[in-house]
Design an enzyme around this catalytic site. Structure first.
Site, short mmCIF file in Angstrom:
data_model
loop_
_atom_site.label_atom_id
_atom_site.label_comp_id
_atom_site.label_asym_id
_atom_site.label_seq_id
_atom_site.Cartn_x
_atom_site.Cartn_y
_atom_site.Cartn_z
CE LYS A 1 -8.07 -53.85 -13.96
NZ LYS A 1 -9.13 -52.95 -14.45
CD GLU B 1 0.23 -56.18 -28.83
OE1 GLU B 1 0.62 -55.13 -29.40
OE2 GLU B 1 0.61 -57.30 -29.18
CB CYS C 1 -3.66 -48.86 -29.99
SG CYS C 1 -4.17 -50.37 -30.82
CD GLU D 1 -1.38 -43.50 -26.99
OE1 GLU D 1 -1.22 -43.70 -25.79
OE2 GLU D 1 -1.69 -44.39 -27.81
P1 NAD Z 1 -4.63 -47.88 -19.26
O1 NAD Z 1 -3.21 -48.28 -19.30
O2 NAD Z 1 -5.02 -46.67 -18.49
O3 NAD Z 1 -5.54 -49.06 -18.66
C1 NAD Z 1 -5.55 -50.33 -19.23
C2 NAD Z 1 -5.89 -51.35 -18.16
O4 NAD Z 1 -4.85 -51.40 -17.20
C3 NAD Z 1 -7.17 -51.06 -17.39
O5 NAD Z 1 -7.85 -52.27 -17.17
C4 NAD Z 1 -6.64 -50.48 -16.09
O6 NAD Z 1 -7.51 -50.63 -14.99
C5 NAD Z 1 -5.38 -51.29 -15.90
N1 NAD Z 1 -4.35 -50.67 -15.04
C6 NAD Z 1 -4.06 -49.35 -14.91
N2 NAD Z 1 -3.02 -49.19 -14.05
C7 NAD Z 1 -2.66 -50.43 -13.64
C8 NAD Z 1 -1.66 -50.92 -12.75
N3 NAD Z 1 -0.81 -50.10 -12.12
N4 NAD Z 1 -1.57 -52.26 -12.57
C9 NAD Z 1 -2.40 -53.11 -13.21
N5 NAD Z 1 -3.38 -52.70 -14.05
C10 NAD Z 1 -3.50 -51.38 -14.27
O7 NAD Z 1 -5.10 -47.78 -20.78
P2 NAD Z 1 -6.50 -47.28 -21.32
O8 NAD Z 1 -6.60 -45.82 -21.07
O9 NAD Z 1 -7.57 -48.18 -20.82
O10 NAD Z 1 -6.34 -47.56 -22.89
C11 NAD Z 1 -5.78 -46.66 -23.78
C12 NAD Z 1 -4.31 -46.98 -24.02
O11 NAD Z 1 -4.19 -48.31 -24.51
C13 NAD Z 1 -3.66 -46.11 -25.08
O12 NAD Z 1 -2.36 -45.80 -24.68
C14 NAD Z 1 -3.62 -47.02 -26.31
O13 NAD Z 1 -2.65 -46.70 -27.27
C15 NAD Z 1 -3.37 -48.34 -25.68
N6 NAD Z 1 -3.80 -49.42 -26.56
C16 NAD Z 1 -2.85 -50.18 -27.20
C17 NAD Z 1 -3.24 -51.21 -28.06
C18 NAD Z 1 -2.24 -52.07 -28.79
O14 NAD Z 1 -2.64 -53.08 -29.35
N7 NAD Z 1 -0.97 -51.73 -28.81
C19 NAD Z 1 -4.60 -51.45 -28.27
C20 NAD Z 1 -5.52 -50.65 -27.61
C21 NAD Z 1 -5.11 -49.65 -26.74
#
Ligand code: NAD
Length: 478
Positions: free
Chosen positions: A179, A255, A289, A382
């Site tokens: 997803k 991650e 990230c 963040e």
């Molecule tokens: P997000 O957590 O809002 O969403 C990520 C994914 O999770 C999306 O596909 C979203 O639809 C899904 N999601 C959201 N709520 C959910 C739930 N309750 N159950 C299941 N799925 C759910 O993150 P984002 O805004 O898309 O990305 C940015 C974040 O990702 C930042 O915090 C960034 O630091 C982090 N990030 C971390 C890494 C790493 O390698 N550590 C890499 C890239 C991004």
């Protein structure tokens, strides 16, 4: 582009459609179907089915060949992948051409190669001649795939981060249900087309679109038929997924977010440290990230560093937008909060005006702040935008204390020309990755991941293959 689900080898568009918005100019550029629970159920069932059939029986050669066909398929449609990633994210084209799409191809090629470094599903221990009962035994370890893996990916590096999980999961013999972020569905849809053409058995790769909470993401991560979850995204989302997965004790690889520190010592090559911090704080408008949001600079070079970093931030042009209006508003709310908390705004601090179509998009200015206490929310939380706070320090111990005083622990950067200091400091920074005199230099075989609220487990090379497979002990009495 019209995004589609891909379930059991069939493209479909069940569920109400929602609009896909360009972050570059705010225009509607496509529609995305919101997967109802039945589509997620079908995807999990298709994945389970193929594991009992042809994909479950596929050996290393077949899986490695499949990875190579997928890599070739992306390569053949390189331009379309670039177009789709640029349209969904608004990023500069060169970024998609040099980072996103080549890395996605590299992810599949790397895991095809890695499979050959690993004997088929069996490796490591053979312990003849010893057992606790005193008798003779031969022990060996068999690696078997976990089964049906749910992959939930974010919008910031949509194709790169999705394939970073899909490639090792498939290579290890699992079937996947992906997803992607609701903000960036297009390259995932293209990948499904490539995989369809590559002739993987139907059900090995499944794609469902939609939102997270109360929607496809939650249906998938709470599904009793899912054997493991690999997630990249915000730490708070990680907590929600963990709670949802707890009922079925589903293993997770996470991650998560970061508030990454950089330590600039007075003995550093200051040109390199300024250049490096411009890259580490402002690349992809801070929406990686690994980006630096806290910079600690040794006092003798603090003023010069701040002045030079501020000047460079003001010169930046042609930076991409925030992913959405909501994310732009979040970043701007932190710019306001920083002022309320008493920050000095050295550069940026608002939204730019271009006088063209970009003004309909979601841009914010590259921003450099100073003068905040370490307790300020701007310094602790963040933001995920093109912004860093710069603070002075006087001793190595103080630098480490400041860097480590964070709930997060993803990545850090140390700038020094003193070799002993580099080796002394690097292991003491509480992050999963420590770069010395560089940033985001990646070898895909190295362990990648965060400590504290920045994640659980490691990805990369063998680390990913280890997560996506289970060691099983076989003990034969002699
Ligand atoms: P997000 O957590 O809002 O969403 C990520 C994914 O999770 C999306 O596909 C979203 O639809 C899904 N999601 C959201 N709520 C959910 C739930 N309750 N159950 C299941 N799925 C759910 O993150 P984002 O805004 O898309 O990305 C940015 C974040 O990702 C930042 O915090 C960034 O630091 C982090 N990030 C971390 C890494 C790493 O390698 N550590 C890499 C890239 C991004």
């Amino acid at each position: 582009m019209k995004a589609e689900h891909y379930v059991g080898g069939v493209f479909r568009s069940d569920g109400p459609a929602f609009p896909l918005i360009s972050p570059a100019d705010g225009a509607e550029i496509g529609t995305v179907p919101e997967a109802p629970r039945e589509v997620v159920d079908d995807a999990v069932a298709a994945a389970r089915g193929v594991l009992r059939g042809p994909w479950g029986a596929a050996g290393v050669e077949e899986r490695a060949a499949a990875m190579r066909r997928i890599a070739d398929g992306i390569q053949a449609r390189f331009g379309e992948f670039v177009d789709a990633e640029v349209a969904d994210t608004g990023r500069p084209r060169a970024f998609a051409e040099t980072v996103d799409v080549p890395r996605a191809i590299g992810n599949f090629r790397a895991y095809a190669d890695l499979l050959y470094g690993r004997p088929e599903r069996a490796y490591t221990t053979q312990v003849p001649g010893w057992s606790t009962g005193g008798g003779q035994a031969l022990n060996y370890t068999v690696r078997r795939p976990l089964g049906v893996v749910a992959i939930i990916s974010p919008w910031n590096l949509p194709l790169l981060l999705m394939t970073w999980k899909v490639a090792p999961a498939l290579a290890a013999g699992n079937a996947v249900v992906v997803k992607p972020s609701e903000e960036t569905p297009s390259t995932a849809t293209l990948l499904a087309q490539v995989i369809d053409q590559a002739g993987l058995p139907a059900g090995a790769f499944n794609l469902v679109h939609g939102h997270g909470p109360g929607a496809a993401g939650e249906f998938l991560t709470g599904h009793p038929g899912v054997d493991a979850i690999a997630f990249t995204g915000e730490s708070a989302t990680g907590s929600a997924i963990m709670r949802n997965a707890a009922d079925h004790v589903t293993p997770v690889s996470f991650e998560l977010g970061g508030k990454n520190p950089a330590l600039v010592f007075a003995d550093a090559d200051l040109d390199a440290a300024v250049d490096g911090t411009v890259r580490s704080s402002f690349t992809h408008s801070g929406q990686i990230c690994l980006c630096t949001e806290r910079v600690y600079v040794e006092r003798p070079v603090f003023d010069e560093f701040v002045e030079r970093l501020g000047a460079r931030a003001k010169e930046l042009a042609d930076y991409g937008p925030m992913i959405s209006a909501a994310h732009r508003d979040k970043v701007l709310s932190y710019y306001r909060l920083a002022r309320e908390e008493g920050a000095t705004v050295v550069a940026g601090g608002g939204a730019p005006s271009f006088g063209d179509g970009r003004d309909g998009g979601f841009h914010v200015e590259p921003t450099v702040l100073t003068g905040l206490p370490e307790t300020a929310r701007t310094v602790r939380e963040e933001i995920f935008g093109p912004v860093c706070h710069v603070a002075p320090f006087d001793t190595e111990d103080e630098a480490l204390r400041l860097a480590n005083d964070s709930p997060y622990g993803l990545a850090s950067t140390v700038w020094t020309r003193d070799l002993s200091r580099a080796h002394r400091v690097a292991p003491k920074v509480e992050t999963g990755i420590v770069w010395v005199n560089c940033w985001n230099l990646r070898d895909l075989r190295t362990p990648f991941g965060g400590v504290k609220a920045s994640g659980i487990g490691r990805e990369g090379g063998e680390y990913s293959l280890d997560f996506f497979s289970e060691p099983v002990n076989v003990c034969i009495q002699i």
